[in-house]
Design a protein around this motif. Structure first.
Motif, PDB file in Angstrom:
ATOM      1  N   ASN A 163      47.221  43.204  48.952  1.00 19.35           N
ATOM      2  CA  ASN A 163      48.253  42.419  48.271  1.00 19.35           C
ATOM      3  C   ASN A 163      49.040  43.338  47.337  1.00 19.35           C
ATOM      4  OD1 ASN A 163      49.709  40.598  46.619  1.00 19.35           O
ATOM      5  ND2 ASN A 163      48.177  39.005  46.938  1.00 19.35           N
ATOM      6  N   THR A 164      50.265  43.631  47.713  1.00 20.25           N
ATOM      7  CA  THR A 164      51.072  44.581  46.929  1.00 20.25           C
ATOM      8  C   THR A 164      51.772  43.943  45.734  1.00 20.25           C
ATOM      9  OG1 THR A 164      52.983  44.200  48.382  1.00 20.25           O
ATOM     10  CG2 THR A 164      51.503  46.029  48.945  1.00 20.25           C
ATOM     11  N   THR A 165      51.812  42.625  45.675  1.00 19.35           N
ATOM     12  CA  THR A 165      52.573  41.954  44.618  1.00 19.35           C
ATOM     13  C   THR A 165      51.723  41.260  43.571  1.00 19.35           C
ATOM     14  OG1 THR A 165      52.767  39.937  45.957  1.00 19.35           O
ATOM     15  CG2 THR A 165      54.523  41.580  46.175  1.00 19.35           C
ATOM     16  N   ALA A 166      50.467  40.988  43.875  1.00 22.10           N
ATOM     17  CA  ALA A 166      49.612  40.271  42.923  1.00 22.10           C
ATOM     18  C   ALA A 166      49.391  41.088  41.653  1.00 22.10           C
ATOM     19  CB  ALA A 166      48.271  39.948  43.563  1.00 22.10           C
ATOM     20  N   LYS A 167      49.395  40.399  40.526  1.00 27.15           N
ATOM     21  CA  LYS A 167      49.068  41.042  39.258  1.00 27.15           C
ATOM     22  C   LYS A 167      47.559  40.938  39.043  1.00 27.15           C
ATOM     23  CE  LYS A 167      53.585  40.210  37.245  1.00 27.15           C
ATOM     24  NZ  LYS A 167      54.360  39.555  36.185  1.00 27.15           N
ATOM     25  N   ILE A 168      46.962  42.030  38.608  1.00 31.03           N
ATOM     26  CA  ILE A 168      45.510  42.101  38.484  1.00 31.03           C
ATOM     27  C   ILE A 168      45.133  42.212  37.012  1.00 31.03           C
ATOM     28  CG2 ILE A 168      43.440  43.369  39.164  1.00 31.03           C
ATOM     29  CD1 ILE A 168      45.121  44.513  41.514  1.00 31.03           C
ATOM     30  N   GLY A 169      44.405  41.235  36.526  1.00 29.08           N
ATOM     31  CA  GLY A 169      43.925  41.256  35.145  1.00 29.08           C
ATOM     32  C   GLY A 169      42.462  41.660  35.125  1.00 29.08           C
ATOM     33  N   VAL A 170      42.140  42.697  34.344  1.00 27.98           N
ATOM     34  CA  VAL A 170      40.786  43.250  34.337  1.00 27.98           C
ATOM     35  C   VAL A 170      40.139  43.087  32.963  1.00 27.98           C
ATOM     36  CG1 VAL A 170      39.386  45.317  34.739  1.00 27.98           C
ATOM     37  CG2 VAL A 170      41.487  44.949  36.063  1.00 27.98           C
ATOM     38  N   VAL A 171      38.899  42.602  32.963  1.00 30.22           N
ATOM     39  CA  VAL A 171      38.117  42.519  31.724  1.00 30.22           C
ATOM     40  C   VAL A 171      37.491  43.888  31.478  1.00 30.22           C
ATOM     41  CG1 VAL A 171      36.190  41.388  30.543  1.00 30.22           C
ATOM     42  CG2 VAL A 171      37.599  40.089  32.165  1.00 30.22           C
ATOM     43  N   PRO A 172      37.723  44.517  30.322  1.00 29.62           N
ATOM     44  CA  PRO A 172      37.186  45.856  30.081  1.00 29.62           C
ATOM     45  C   PRO A 172      35.669  45.849  29.907  1.00 29.62           C
ATOM     46  CG  PRO A 172      38.148  44.995  28.077  1.00 29.62           C
ATOM     47  CD  PRO A 172      38.469  44.000  29.158  1.00 29.62           C
TER      48      PRO A 172
END
Length: 292
Positions: A163-172
Motif C-alpha cells: 500500500n503506497t498511500t496508507a499513512k502508518i502510525g507507529v507506537v514507539p
C-alpha cells in the motif's frame, strides 16, 4: 454513482411546484447526494502486538478504538484489528506474507502498529538474573537491536509494497520498568539507544508517523499497569496510556476526508446520463415557459 445521483435529481424535480426556490433547494440536495456518493469510508487496520490488541483494557478504551471513533466524527470508518498478543518483529514479517493480512492492508487508509517490545521482553524474561546485576555492557541488547532494526526496515518495505498511500502510525518502544531499574544506569542507557534508533528509522520512512515523546509518557506510572496492585509488572499501557497513544497519533497524522476515485462511465451509462440530462432540461424549459 453519477447515474444514481442524476436519477435522484430527475424524480425530485418532477414534484417541483411553481416556485423557483424549491427548484434551487432540490438542486442543492442533488449536489449533496452526488458528493455523498463519492465520499468513502475510512479504512483503518491495526497490526502488531498486544499494545494494539488492547491487552488489559476494555474495547472502547483501546487506542485503535479511540482513533477510529475520532475518525467516525468526520465520515464512516471501518476498523479492523489484526494485531496478535505476544507477536515479535520476526513473526510480523511472516504474517505480512499471509493473504488475509495483505488483503486488509491493501485497502487501508491508515495502518496503526506497535511492534518490537516483545523482542526485548522475551530476552528480559528468559535472562532476568543477568539484568538484575550491574554490568559494564549488555551485549544481547545490541544484538537484538541489530535484528529488530533490520526487521523493521523489512516491515516498512513490505507495507509500502502492499500500500503506497496508507499513512502508518507507529507506537514507539518504551521501557515500562525504567523506575525499577534506576540503579542500573548502563542498562537504561543502552535500551534508550535502542529506542532512539527505532524512532530514527521510522522517521526516515515515507508515510510513517511516530511520536518520540510518547515513549517517555508511557514510562510514567500513571499510564501503565506496571505498579498496579492486581497486575504487578504488567508492561502494558492502561486506559489512560491508550488514550494518550490515540491522541498523539491523531494529532500527528493528517486526517482528512478520503474521496472515492470517480470512474469514467461506460458507454451505455453515458447515453443514460445524456438522456436523463435532456429530460431534466426539457422539464425545466416547460416549467419556465409556463411561468413566463
Amino acid at each position: 454513482m453519477i447515474v444514481v445521483g442524476m436519477i435522484r435529481c430527475k424524480y425530485s424535480i418532477l414534484w417541483v411546484g411553481d416556485r423557483m426556490k424549491k427548484l434551487f433547494l432540490i438542486s442543492i440536495l442533488c449536489l449533496g447526494l452526488f458528493v455523498a456518493d463519492h465520499v468513502k469510508a475510512y479504512n483503518v487496520v491495526g497490526i502488531g502486538d498486544s499494545i494494539t490488541t488492547g491487552y488489559g483494557v476494555k474495547e472502547e478504551e483501546k487506542y485503535l478504538s479511540i482513533f477510529c471513533k475520532q475518525l467516525e466524527e468526520q465520515q464512516p470508518t471501518t476498523c479492523h484489528n489484526m494485531a496478535i498478543d505476544g507477536l515479535t518483529s520476526t513473526q510480523l514479517i511472516e504474517k505480512l506474507s499471509d493473504s488475509s493480512f495483505q488483503t486488509e492492508l491493501k485497502k487501508a487508509d491508515y495502518i496503526l502498529m506497535s511492534i518490537g517490545g516483545n523482542d526485548y521482553l522475551q530476552e528480559f524474561t528468559n535472562n532476568l538474573p543477568t539484568y538484575l546485576i550491574k554490568q559494564d555492557h549488555y551485549p544481547n541488547i545490541a544484538t537484538i537491536q541489530t535484528v529488530l532494526l533490520a526487521n523493521m526496515k523489512q516491515i516498512y518495505e513490505q507495507l509500502h509494497m502492499l500500500n503506497t498511500t496508507a499513512k502508518i502510525g507507529v507506537v514507539p518502544l518504551y521501557n515500562p520498568y525504567s523506575r525499577h531499574l534506576e540503579h542500573n544506569a548502563v542498562l537504561i542507557q543502552e535500551y534508550n539507544q535502542v529506542k532512539d534508533a527505532y524512532v530514527a528509522l521510522a522517521t526516515a520512512q515515507k508515510q510513517v508517523v511516530i511520536s518520540p515523546d510518547l515513549s517517555s509518557v508511557l514510562e510514567d506510572k500513571a499510564y501503565s499497569n506496571v505498579d498496579t496492585q492486581d497486575r504487578a509488572l504488567d508492561p502494558h499501557p492502561n486506559a489512560l496510556g491508550h488514550n494518550m497513544i490515540a491522541k498523539q497519533l491523531i494529532a500527528a497524522m493528517d486526517v482528512r476526508p478520503v474521496m472515492n476515485e470517480v470512474k469514467k462511465p461506460k458507454p451505455q451509462e453515458q447515453l443514460l446520463y445524456i438522456g436523463i440530462s435532456l429530460g431534466v432540461l426539457i422539464i425545466g424549459l416547460i416549467w419556465w415557459k409556463k411561468r413566463t
